[in-house]
Design an enzyme around this catalytic site. Structure first.
Site, short mmCIF file in Angstrom:
data_model
loop_
_atom_site.label_atom_id
_atom_site.label_comp_id
_atom_site.label_asym_id
_atom_site.label_seq_id
_atom_site.Cartn_x
_atom_site.Cartn_y
_atom_site.Cartn_z
CB SER A 176 -0.80 9.38 -11.93
OG SER A 176 -0.22 8.18 -11.52
CB THR A 203 5.35 3.81 -3.29
OG1 THR A 203 4.44 3.23 -2.34
CG2 THR A 203 4.73 5.06 -3.87
CG ASN A 204 9.99 0.02 -4.12
OD1 ASN A 204 9.22 -0.15 -5.07
ND2 ASN A 204 11.30 -0.08 -4.25
CB THR A 213 0.38 5.22 -4.02
OG1 THR A 213 1.71 5.54 -4.42
CG2 THR A 213 0.34 3.83 -3.47
CD GLU A 234 2.32 -1.16 -15.27
OE1 GLU A 234 1.18 -1.52 -14.93
OE2 GLU A 234 2.76 -0.01 -15.13
#
Lengths: 381, 395
Positions: free
Chosen positions: B129, B372-373, B135, B243
């Site tokens: 990141s 992210t969801n 994202t 992961e």
């Protein structure tokens, strides 16, 4: 560990799906909801019998194929997709009770007829004012010589208008036993009256009255040894039927999901398919998660039952999950379809009605969560 | 369909359990709580040494690289047991970096990096990141330029877990700014002690330390490039399987839930044992059901991977469901405990060592970490369910 179907199970799934497509068009499902019909799809029934599907879970020695609960689950899932009339479910429930409790002669006679498609049956358990707790039952059978006299009322009896025999759970003298006995009652026996309910899903349930119905000793399911000792068998067969219904519900919600995916992919607003909006993506993802969860826990519980495990907690989980999932998937479908799905001609309501009926039958979400709480909390030491 | 483990797998499960019974002492758990999982204390270091002696840092590696060559189900068993015992299993080197090097690395990569991972000499963190690439990771702008025989790296990495404990960072860099954004990315191993590397702590709501890592004219030998240049995107996304299994496993919460159930049967509040409260009973039952479904999602993923299938929508579904359930178990768990639900680990009256309270603050990060969801739900809808993609994209 293989959480997926085997090749053979996939084949079973596809075969049944094809059969349903050919013999149960949605127009027939709609038609059978009309009160003037029997609610039973005879052509489909004969085909299911001819291809051996009605005998799926019936042992080979009684004319069935002795498959496992997982295979039977596949039949239920596909039936849930196609909205098969409930005679399949009430008759299978009865067959499970015959298997759990019947004498050798009773199994040979009735299971063979069920597998051959010659008998529709049902289990009459609930009463007006009593849904689950058999200690409150008022339907009683009294012994007079070597005969029995049955009096009382059963309610919510699925397909009582077609079932022969009715398997009626009644209280008998306890003398240290659990006090429950199952009687095989011919529908035409003097003293039996059937008053249909009017139900939201248009399925056929009835109040059945027994006014001094006389039957012989051969009418006791399981024979003399089972008099006043039926509780364990009833509990087992009901749990099996509950887990199977969870598979049926999974099929219903899967069908709603697939129809909805198709609808939102085709329906354009603002110059693009509504299925391309993220809000719709997210609703669809949530629906799919609810459906996949339902399938996993339903088949896990069926697999445990197939392997002789009690699966008490898992079946409670499966039914609590499925009850919520089927309803929420159907409500979200209505939201996504808008007016189009609200109109009867879309047929979406047929699944939504079944969602409500199955949410309530075999115990609501709260009923099963309360049972689960007992199993989780009260057995923890 | 068969939910059974094989005899061999059951044997492996028992081996892992026996190890944990012997080695996961109350003192080790106390040390983990005390360090807040942020530092490697002496007991955890000793524990890792014993794991190394069993080759458990290369469970899924091929035998020729010193691994145990365990299959996916067996890895999942390991994960379940370790998580259930409350031992952190991020083990980035063993589970992400080692397997990727084995899959795509040059011979030189393998010689240089695999040994130090199994021996514990090299501890890795993932440098993905950036402040403007979360994202949307492919927008990363950390630049690596080849100058003679050295890479010169400049950029900022952020939210980096374990950077303060690591010896090396598995760093995603842009090596071809002219190429399409997915096609100009490479992976380079950056030693954390190289001149120009600065690590600064970012403390989070969940007591967890993450870091910002500044890279200012950092010189790294040319052969620290992993695999081929400009192939980094595939390496990064190709290592996601484990992961995703990590994110999807919830056995630590299940263990905590089991402890909560026990507690409900002995803890008195207002003259009544918690287990008698109708509202508590419904919450416990609902969580029991949802945790069981989470377990089944996990086994489904492991079993699909084991059958050679590639996870996409299934993994995302599991990630969303499990991370949101983690937050729910923590939240409802603390509600069950009433005012006790706010007591921290260091409060002597804290039930269950304040673990549920801690997790109320810790678990929210999992809902956006690892994709992210919202994006996960898009993946489910597009890849899994075949819904159309949004048409317009602003570049």
């Amino acid at each position: 560990m293989n959480v997926d179907f085997t090749e053979e199970q996939r084949l079973v799934q596809l075969t049944i799906r094809g059969l349903m497509k050919r013999h149960l068009p949605i127009s027939l499902v709609r038609e059978l909801q009309q009160p003037h019909t029997s609610g039973h799809a005879e052509g489909l029934w004969d085909q299911l019998a001819a291809d051996g599907w009605l005998g799926l879970a019936i042992p080979e020695e009684y004319g069935g194929s002795g498959a496992t609960f997982v295979d039977l689950g596949i039949l239920y899932e596909e039936s849930g997709r196609a909205l098969v009339p409930t005679t399949l479910y009430s008759t299978t429930h009865a067959a499970l009770l015959f298997t759990a409790l019947g004498t050798e002669a009773q199994r040979r006679d009735y299971l063979r007829r069920i597998a051959a498609g010659e008998a529709i049956s049902t289990v009459a358990y609930a009463e007006p004012g009593v849904i689950h707790n058999s200690a409150c039952f008022a339907t009683r059978a009294t012994r007079i010589g070597d005969r029995w006299v049955l009096s009382g009322q059963k309610a919510f009896v699925l397909n009582a208008h077609l079932a022969d025999p009715l398997l009626v759970v009644a209280c008998t003298e306890t003398d240290g036993r659990d006090g429950l006995t199952v009687f095989l009652i011919p529908r035409a026996a003097p003293g039996v009256t059937i008053q249909p309910h009017s139900t939201s899903a248009g399925d056929r349930q009835s109040v059945v009255r027994f006014d001094g119905v006389h039957v012989g000793a051969e009418a006791v399911l399981g024979g003399e040894a089972a008099v006043g000792r039926a509780k364990a068998a009833i509990t087992l067969a009901t749990r099996q039927a509950t887990a199977l219904q969870c598979a049926e519900m999974t099929g219903g919600m899967q069908q709603i999901l697939e129809m909805t995916l198709q609808y939102v992919s085709e329906r354009d607003q603002f110059g693009r398919p509504i299925g391309s909006f993220q809000a719709v993506h997210h609703h669809a993802a949530n629906m799919a998660t609810a459906v996949d969860g339902a399938r996993l826990i339903a088949y896990y519980s069926l697999w445990l039952l197939a392997n002789g495990a009690p699966a008490e907690a898992e079946t409670a989980m499966a039914k609590a999950w499925a009850s919520d999932a089927y309803i929420s998937v159907s409500l979200m479908a209505h939201q996504l379809w808008g007016g189009m799905g609200y109109a009867l001609e879309s047929d979406l309501y047929l699944w939504s009605n079944r969602a409500k009926a199955t949410e309530l039958s075999f115990g609501t979400r709260d009923h099963h969560l309360q049972n689960l709480a007992r199993l989780v909390l009260d057995t923890a030491s | 369909m068969d939910f059974r483990l094989t005899k061999l797998q059951l044997g492996w499960q028992e081996e892992v359990r026996a190890f944990l019974r012997n080695e996961c002492s109350p003192e080790l758990k106390a040390e983990l709580r005390q360090t807040g999982y942020n530092e490697v204390g002496p007991l955890l270091a000793a524990f890792h040494k014993k794991m190394r002696a069993k080759n458990w840092f290369g469970i899924n590696w091929p035998k020729e690289y010193g691994g145990l060559e365990k299959n996916v189900i067996e890895q999942y068993i390991f994960l379940e047991e370790f998580r259930g015992a409350g031992i952190p299993v991020s083990m980035v080197g063993a589970t992400i970096i080692g397997p990727t090097i084995i899959r795509v690395g040059t011979d030189e990569n393998k010689r240089m990096w695999l040994g130090p991972i199994t021996s514990g000499e090299a501890e890795w963190c993932l440098g993905y990141s950036e402040p403007d690439a979360g994202t949307d990771l492919a927008s990363l702008s950390t630049r690596a330029e080849l100058v003679g025989d050295q890479w010169v790296i400049n950029g900022v990495k952020t939210w980096i877990s374990e950077a303060h404990n690591a010896t090396h960072m598995w760093t995603a860099v842009r090596t071809d700014p002219a190429a399409a954004k997915h096609k100009g990315i490479s992976v380079i191993a950056v030693p954390m002690n190289a001149p120009g590397v600065t690590t600064r702590p970012i403390w989070t709501w969940g007591d967890r330390r993450v870091n910002e890592v500044l890279l200012e004219d950092v010189y790294v030998p040319r052969n620290f490039l992993i695999g081929e240049v400009n192939k980094g995107w595939n390496y990064i996304t190709g290592a996601l399987d484990f992961e995703r299994m990590l994110m999807g496993n919830i056995s630590d919460m299940r263990q905590l839930f089991d402890d909560l159930v026990q507690l409900c049967n002995r803890m008195l509040l207002d003259g009544e044992v918690l287990a008698k409260r109708p509202a508590v009973r419904m919450k416990i039952a609902e969580l029991a059901m949802e945790l069981e479904v989470a377990r089944l999602f996990g086994w489904r993923a492991a079993s699909l991977l084991d059958a050679g299938q590639v996870l996409s929508a299934e993994a995302s579904m599991m990630k969303v469901y499990v991370t949101e359930l983690r937050a729910k178990v923590s939240d409802w768990g603390t509600q069950v405990l009433d005012l006790y639900g706010q007591l921290n680990t260091d409060d002597p009256m804290a039930p269950l060592f304040g673990e549920l309270t801690f997790r109320c603050r810790y678990t929210p990060f999992l809902r956006f970490g690892g994709g992210t969801n919202e994006v996960q739900r898009d993946i489910i809808a597009q890849r899994g369910l075949g819904l159309p993609r949004p048409k317009e994209r602003r570049e």
